[in-house]
Design a protein around this motif. Structure first.
Motif, short mmCIF file in Angstrom:
data_model
loop_
_atom_site.label_atom_id
_atom_site.label_comp_id
_atom_site.label_asym_id
_atom_site.label_seq_id
_atom_site.Cartn_x
_atom_site.Cartn_y
_atom_site.Cartn_z
N ARG A 185 0.84 -1.21 0.00
CA ARG A 185 0.00 0.00 0.00
C ARG A 185 0.88 1.26 0.00
O ARG A 185 0.57 2.23 -0.67
CB ARG A 185 -0.94 -0.02 1.21
N LEU A 235 1.95 2.30 -3.43
CA LEU A 235 0.91 2.52 -4.44
C LEU A 235 0.21 3.86 -4.20
O LEU A 235 -0.02 4.26 -3.07
CB LEU A 235 -0.13 1.40 -4.38
N ASN A 236 -0.15 4.49 -5.29
CA ASN A 236 -0.92 5.73 -5.22
C ASN A 236 -2.39 5.36 -5.40
O ASN A 236 -2.78 4.81 -6.42
CB ASN A 236 -0.46 6.67 -6.34
N ARG A 237 -3.21 5.69 -4.42
CA ARG A 237 -4.63 5.37 -4.46
C ARG A 237 -5.35 6.03 -5.63
O ARG A 237 -6.42 5.59 -6.04
CB ARG A 237 -5.27 5.85 -3.15
N ASP A 270 -4.10 6.32 -8.67
CA ASP A 270 -3.64 5.74 -9.93
C ASP A 270 -4.43 4.44 -10.10
O ASP A 270 -4.25 3.49 -9.33
CB ASP A 270 -2.15 5.47 -9.85
N LYS A 320 -2.56 1.07 -10.32
CA LYS A 320 -1.99 0.65 -9.04
C LYS A 320 -3.08 0.22 -8.07
O LYS A 320 -2.89 -0.71 -7.29
CB LYS A 320 -1.13 1.77 -8.46
N GLN A 321 -4.21 0.86 -8.13
CA GLN A 321 -5.33 0.47 -7.28
C GLN A 321 -5.80 -0.94 -7.64
O GLN A 321 -6.20 -1.71 -6.77
CB GLN A 321 -6.48 1.49 -7.41
#
Length: 153
Positions: free
Chosen positions: A65, A68-70, A72, A75-76
């Motif tokens: 987490r 990762l960019n929420r 993007d 990535k989500q």
């Protein structure tokens, strides 16, 4: 917590699997409450299941987490796939865990199971025969050469 070694087992007709006694002992020693919580999911790279003690799962999912960019969407989706394919299980009083049928089928379990201690996690492989188990691991010669190279780096 350090799971090491390899042990054989079987799934019963209800998809329950006995955790090897050596691994149960480690889990009981490190349990902070009465219930041992485990997370099971298919491995990302290999055709096996990975069993995470809850504490280890939370560490690894936290690392994922954090990277990762929420906002993007690609990535989500990675994060969604990781957590949505995981299942929480609790060993019963006899040390059995109930593995969903689709997870067992996803790795081809039809008869035997091989548990492999991977220090912080436990791998669960389909092991129909000793020959199939030998194919899962590198040969002694390849292992020796790989260790030699790693130690020289």
């Amino acid at each position: 917590m350090s799971f090491i070694g390899k042990y054989y087992g079987k799934a019963d007709a209800k998809n329950r699997v006995f955790l090897p006694a050596q691994f149960r002992k480690i889990l009981l020693q490190t349990a902070q409450d009465e219930d041992i919580q485990l997370v099971v999911r298919k491995d990302i790279f290999e055709n096996c299941l990975v069993i995470y003690p809850m504490e280890q799962w939370e560490l690894e999912i936290g690392k994922l987490r954090a990277g990762l960019n929420r906002f993007d969407s690609a990535k989500q989706m990675v994060y969604r796939k990781m957590v949505s394919e995981a299942v929480c299980v609790t060993p019963d009083a006899n040390g059995r865990i109930l593995i969903p049928k689709q997870l067992l089928e996803s790795i081809g379990v039809s008869d035997g199971i091989l548990f492999v201690g991977m220090e912080q996690t436990i791998e669960m492989w389909a092991a129909a025969s000793e020959a199939s188990v030998d194919e899962m691991f590198m040969s002694d010669e390849d292992f020796a050469e790989s260790v030699r190279k790693l130690m020289l780096e």
